[in-house]
Motif scaffolding. Structure first.
Motif, mmCIF file in Angstrom:
data_model
loop_
_atom_site.group_PDB
_atom_site.id
_atom_site.type_symbol
_atom_site.label_atom_id
_atom_site.label_comp_id
_atom_site.label_asym_id
_atom_site.label_seq_id
_atom_site.Cartn_x
_atom_site.Cartn_y
_atom_site.Cartn_z
ATOM 1 N N ALA A 18 0.723 -1.148 -0.053
ATOM 2 C CA ALA A 18 -0.041 0.214 -0.076
ATOM 3 C C ALA A 18 0.775 1.217 -0.099
ATOM 4 C CB ALA A 18 -0.970 0.172 1.268
ATOM 5 N N GLY A 19 2.057 1.196 0.734
ATOM 6 C CA GLY A 19 2.778 2.337 0.728
ATOM 7 C C GLY A 19 3.580 2.331 -0.560
ATOM 8 N N LEU A 20 3.971 1.561 -1.216
ATOM 9 C CA LEU A 20 4.532 1.873 -2.592
ATOM 10 C C LEU A 20 3.467 2.305 -3.700
ATOM 11 C CD1 LEU A 20 6.474 -1.413 -2.745
ATOM 12 C CD2 LEU A 20 7.398 0.645 -2.628
ATOM 13 N N ALA A 21 2.319 1.654 -3.491
ATOM 14 C CA ALA A 21 1.192 2.041 -4.494
ATOM 15 C C ALA A 21 0.877 3.665 -4.122
ATOM 16 C CB ALA A 21 -0.124 1.326 -4.066
ATOM 17 N N LEU A 22 0.763 4.091 -2.854
ATOM 18 C CA LEU A 22 0.601 5.644 -2.459
ATOM 19 C C LEU A 22 1.777 6.346 -3.132
ATOM 20 C CD1 LEU A 22 -1.154 7.735 -1.156
ATOM 21 C CD2 LEU A 22 0.088 7.268 1.032
ATOM 22 N N ALA A 23 3.151 5.881 -3.229
ATOM 23 C CA ALA A 23 4.139 6.586 -3.406
ATOM 24 C C ALA A 23 3.940 6.743 -5.298
ATOM 25 C CB ALA A 23 5.493 5.883 -3.391
ATOM 26 N N ARG A 24 3.547 5.608 -5.722
ATOM 27 C CA ARG A 24 3.374 5.861 -7.186
ATOM 28 C C ARG A 24 2.129 6.767 -7.493
ATOM 29 N NH1 ARG A 24 5.055 2.684 -11.321
ATOM 30 N NH2 ARG A 24 3.895 2.679 -13.205
ATOM 31 N N LEU A 25 1.252 6.876 -6.636
ATOM 32 C CA LEU A 25 -0.013 7.841 -7.008
ATOM 33 C C LEU A 25 0.438 9.108 -6.636
ATOM 34 C CD1 LEU A 25 -3.135 8.188 -7.272
ATOM 35 C CD2 LEU A 25 -3.282 7.966 -4.654
ATOM 36 N N ALA A 26 1.238 9.504 -5.613
ATOM 37 C CA ALA A 26 1.740 10.812 -5.427
ATOM 38 C C ALA A 26 2.913 11.099 -6.354
ATOM 39 C CB ALA A 26 2.305 10.678 -3.908
ATOM 40 N N ARG A 27 3.406 10.360 -7.390
ATOM 41 C CA ARG A 27 4.456 10.530 -8.268
ATOM 42 C C ARG A 27 5.734 11.012 -7.273
ATOM 43 N NH1 ARG A 27 0.439 14.327 -10.376
ATOM 44 N NH2 ARG A 27 2.064 16.007 -9.535
ATOM 45 N N ALA A 28 6.047 10.183 -6.075
ATOM 46 C CA ALA A 28 7.088 10.231 -5.610
ATOM 47 C C ALA A 28 8.131 9.224 -6.014
ATOM 48 C CB ALA A 28 6.895 9.894 -4.182
ATOM 49 N N THR A 29 9.309 9.915 -6.536
ATOM 50 C CA THR A 29 10.279 8.983 -7.295
ATOM 51 C C THR A 29 11.525 8.818 -6.717
ATOM 52 O OG1 THR A 29 10.764 10.918 -8.851
ATOM 53 C CG2 THR A 29 8.998 9.326 -9.443
ATOM 54 N N ASP A 30 12.026 9.702 -5.912
ATOM 55 C CA ASP A 30 13.279 9.879 -5.184
ATOM 56 C C ASP A 30 13.439 8.732 -4.105
ATOM 57 O OD1 ASP A 30 15.567 10.811 -4.453
ATOM 58 O OD2 ASP A 30 15.187 12.452 -3.423
ATOM 59 N N ARG A 31 14.149 7.764 -4.181
ATOM 60 C CA ARG A 31 14.025 6.670 -3.355
ATOM 61 C C ARG A 31 15.417 6.280 -2.807
ATOM 62 N NH1 ARG A 31 9.782 2.279 -5.506
ATOM 63 N NH2 ARG A 31 8.196 3.940 -6.027
ATOM 64 N N LEU A 39 12.277 1.883 3.137
ATOM 65 C CA LEU A 39 12.369 2.531 1.815
ATOM 66 C C LEU A 39 12.139 4.060 2.135
ATOM 67 C CD1 LEU A 39 13.048 2.436 -1.217
ATOM 68 C CD2 LEU A 39 10.685 2.049 -1.626
ATOM 69 N N VAL A 40 12.930 5.093 1.997
ATOM 70 C CA VAL A 40 12.170 6.553 1.899
ATOM 71 C C VAL A 40 12.216 7.035 0.427
ATOM 72 C CG1 VAL A 40 13.223 8.653 2.695
ATOM 73 C CG2 VAL A 40 13.915 6.739 4.221
ATOM 74 N N VAL A 41 10.928 7.538 0.538
ATOM 75 C CA VAL A 41 10.789 7.964 -0.890
ATOM 76 C C VAL A 41 10.406 9.506 -0.608
ATOM 77 C CG1 VAL A 41 9.056 7.685 -2.857
ATOM 78 C CG2 VAL A 41 9.676 5.674 -1.238
ATOM 79 N N GLY A 42 11.182 10.121 -1.472
ATOM 80 C CA GLY A 42 11.051 11.674 -1.495
ATOM 81 C C GLY A 42 10.193 12.133 -2.738
ATOM 82 N N GLY A 43 9.505 13.293 -2.522
ATOM 83 C CA GLY A 43 9.002 13.901 -3.677
ATOM 84 C C GLY A 43 7.501 13.704 -3.524
ATOM 85 N N TYR A 44 6.805 13.524 -2.218
ATOM 86 C CA TYR A 44 5.428 13.023 -2.192
ATOM 87 C C TYR A 44 4.466 14.322 -2.844
ATOM 88 C CZ TYR A 44 1.227 11.823 0.464
ATOM 89 O OH TYR A 44 -0.001 11.522 0.553
ATOM 90 N N ARG A 45 3.679 14.216 -3.480
ATOM 91 C CA ARG A 45 2.950 15.539 -4.131
ATOM 92 C C ARG A 45 1.391 15.533 -3.614
ATOM 93 N NH1 ARG A 45 6.176 14.063 -8.853
ATOM 94 N NH2 ARG A 45 8.108 15.493 -8.751
ATOM 95 N N LEU A 46 1.076 14.749 -3.003
ATOM 96 C CA LEU A 46 -0.600 14.892 -2.618
ATOM 97 C C LEU A 46 -0.618 15.870 -1.216
ATOM 98 C CD1 LEU A 46 -1.594 11.052 -2.818
ATOM 99 C CD2 LEU A 46 -1.675 12.688 -4.511
#
Length: 162
Positions: A18-31, A39-46
């Motif tokens: 679910a976290g990976l899906a949310l990252a994709r939905l939020a177009r967060a790509t900096d991993r 996994l730290v994912v930057g660039g969350y846009r929601l």
């Protein structure tokens, strides 16, 4: 809980997916992958939530670049988010309704979503950017003080210790 066990549990209970899906939905790509399966994912846009970080499963999402959270000056915030991963490992998808009930409870008592939220308290309020000791709402403080000032009905007329 050991980091590898924690990570395995969040994969098995589906919260990391679910976290990976949310990252994709939020177009967060900096991993950035950390030890222990984090996994730290930057660039969350929601637009939700307003905080800088959000944890879902073993995925920590940040509005800022991933390296921002990995800065040594933010070690307490990273540790706070990792504690949430342990909560996901224990509760799985039940974390979400339990967390929102805890938010509602905290907000009803203090006007702060985190101050009396058991999940935020256990993760470290100050590290997560929450007020550590928000006062009770005025009406609730009055109720509490009136209950505390009532005489005890214990035999012998002694008050119960508080």
């Amino acid at each position: 809980m050991r980091p590898s066990l924690r990570s395995t549990a969040t994969w098995l209970n589906g919260t990391t997916l679910a976290g990976l899906a949310l990252a994709r939905l939020a177009r967060a790509t900096d991993r950035r992958r950390l030890p222990g399966g984090v996994l730290v994912v930057g660039g969350y846009r929601l637009p939700w939530p307003r905080q800088d970080c959000l944890t879902v499963g073993s995925v920590i999402l940040s509005r800022r670049p991933a390296d921002w959270l990995l800065h040594p000056g933010r070690a307490d915030l990273l540790a706070h988010e990792v504690r949430h991963i342990g909560q996901y490992a224990l509760l799985g998808p039940l974390f979400w309704p339990a967390y929102w009930l805890a938010c509602a409870w905290s907000y009803a008592l203090t006007g702060s979503y985190g101050c009396r939220n058991v999940f935020e308290c256990r993760a470290g309020l100050a590290a997560g950017g929450y007020p550590v000791d928000a006062p009770l709402r005025p009406w609730l403080a009055r109720v509490r003080s009136s209950v505390a000032s009532r005489p005890s009905r214990r035999p012998g007329g002694t008050r119960s210790p508080r």
